[in-house]
Design a protein around this motif. Structure first.
Motif, PDB file in Angstrom:
ATOM      1  N   UNK A  15       2.627   2.659   2.482  1.00  0.00           N
ATOM      2  CA  UNK A  15       3.034   2.831   1.088  1.00  0.00           C
ATOM      3  C   UNK A  15       2.144   3.878   0.413  1.00  0.00           C
ATOM      4  N   UNK A  16       2.787   4.822  -0.297  1.00  0.00           N
ATOM      5  CA  UNK A  16       2.012   5.908  -0.905  1.00  0.00           C
ATOM      6  C   UNK A  16       1.588   5.531  -2.320  1.00  0.00           C
ATOM      7  N   UNK A  17       0.271   5.520  -2.560  1.00  0.00           N
ATOM      8  CA  UNK A  17      -0.268   5.240  -3.896  1.00  0.00           C
ATOM      9  C   UNK A  17      -0.402   6.517  -4.691  1.00  0.00           C
ATOM     10  N   UNK A  18      -1.027   7.533  -4.076  1.00  0.00           N
ATOM     11  CA  UNK A  18      -1.152   8.870  -4.696  1.00  0.00           C
ATOM     12  C   UNK A  18      -0.856   9.909  -3.624  1.00  0.00           C
ATOM     13  N   UNK A  19      -0.231  11.011  -4.059  1.00  0.00           N
ATOM     14  CA  UNK A  19       0.266  11.993  -3.104  1.00  0.00           C
ATOM     15  C   UNK A  19      -0.175  13.399  -3.523  1.00  0.00           C
ATOM     16  N   UNK A  36       6.127   5.565 -14.685  1.00  0.00           N
ATOM     17  CA  UNK A  36       6.771   4.268 -14.463  1.00  0.00           C
ATOM     18  C   UNK A  36       5.943   3.367 -13.561  1.00  0.00           C
ATOM     19  N   UNK A  37       6.307   2.114 -13.525  1.00  0.00           N
ATOM     20  CA  UNK A  37       5.641   1.158 -12.665  1.00  0.00           C
ATOM     21  C   UNK A  37       5.691   1.656 -11.218  1.00  0.00           C
ATOM     22  N   UNK A  38       4.549   1.574 -10.535  1.00  0.00           N
ATOM     23  CA  UNK A  38       4.495   2.041  -9.148  1.00  0.00           C
ATOM     24  C   UNK A  38       4.218   3.523  -9.014  1.00  0.00           C
ATOM     25  N   UNK A  39       3.960   4.215 -10.142  1.00  0.00           N
ATOM     26  CA  UNK A  39       3.747   5.670 -10.118  1.00  0.00           C
ATOM     27  C   UNK A  39       2.386   6.063  -9.538  1.00  0.00           C
ATOM     28  N   UNK A  40       1.426   5.116  -9.564  1.00  0.00           N
ATOM     29  CA  UNK A  40       0.105   5.425  -9.015  1.00  0.00           C
ATOM     30  C   UNK A  40      -1.022   5.400 -10.035  1.00  0.00           C
ATOM     31  N   UNK A  41      -0.739   4.899 -11.242  1.00  0.00           N
ATOM     32  CA  UNK A  41      -1.758   4.889 -12.301  1.00  0.00           C
ATOM     33  C   UNK A  41      -2.962   4.021 -11.898  1.00  0.00           C
TER      34      UNK A  41
END
Ligand code: ADP
Length: 228
Positions: A15-19, A36-41
């Protein structure tokens, strides 16, 4: 203050957290991170305080290369970053004073400096008159003020706030963001991850937009919905 190059976090399972995020935040800036939710904040905030390690890329925080930081230096990094949380994370059965003083004890402070400094930050957050009140008896907005007092009492270079207004009504949220802005104007860098459209549009400060782990927008005087 913060410098990233191709910063990437992939979690176990792929699963990608930050890209591949490239980013510079200078000393004294006031920055919102939205998306949005799941964007990596949260992933980005956790990387900044070295709660998690990057999978790839470069990350420098307060002049420290976090890919190379020895484990024993991590407490020193965190001492220079004040954290503010959505759910406050205070000791509810202790007084406002004790909650702030505790943060000084944790970093080894002793003596007269503690009451002096705690009084000063309680005054700054407007709660000197509540210093002997148990935190559990304070309103949500007051509790968040204590959370901010605790975050700044050790004079960190930067404050990192994760949804600081998430549990507060709109009017109180604006008061809290005003307080963070006051602290910022006095020299502390402030980074806030938020879903709160109103505080972002009210402040008109720098906004970083994340989407599916990618940095898709960076506006100097942004609004919540600029690039979303
Ligand atoms: P946000 O804070 O913007 O809601 P997050 O940083 O929490 O986003 O999550 C970014 C992505 O990483 C999401 O797809 C999320 O499911 C995933 N993620 C976050 N934490 C973990 C974890 N501990 N293990 C696996 N995947 C995770």
């Amino acid at each position: 203050m913060i410098e990233t190059q191709n910063l990437t976090k992939t979690y176990a399972g792929g699963c990608i957290g930050l890209d591949n995020v490239d980013l510079v935040v200078k000393r004294g800036e006031f920055v919102f991170i939205v998306g949005p939710s799941g964007a990596g904040k949260s992933t980005l905030l956790k990387l900044l305080i070295r709660e998690i390690a990057p999978t790839d890329g470069k990350l420098k925080v307060l002049g420290q290369d976090l890919a190379l930081i020895p484990r024993k230096r991590i407490p020193y990094l965190r001492r220079n970053i004040g954290m503010v949380f959505q759910d406050f994370r205070l000791l509810e059965d202790r007084t406002a004073y004790d909650n702030v003083a505790f943060a000084m004890h944790v970093v080894g402070a002793t003596g007269r400096i503690i009451p002096r400094r705690v009084s000063r930050v309680l005054e700054l957050v407007g709660l000197s008159h509540k210093s002997r009140v148990k935190v559990g008896d304070l309103s949500g907005g007051e509790q968040q003020r204590i959370g901010i007092a605790r975050a700044i009492v050790n004079r960190p270079a930067m404050i990192v706030a994760d949804e600081p207004t998430g549990n507060l009504d709109p009017a109180t949220s604006l008061e809290i963001v005003d307080l963070l802005r006051t602290i910022n104007i006095q020299g502390t860098t402030v980074v806030i991850a938020t879903h709160d459209r109103e505080i972002v549009d009210y402040c008109r400060q720098r906004v970083l937009y994340l989407d599916r782990g990618r940095l898709v927008g960076d506006e100097e005087r942004g609004a919540y919905s600029c690039a979303l």
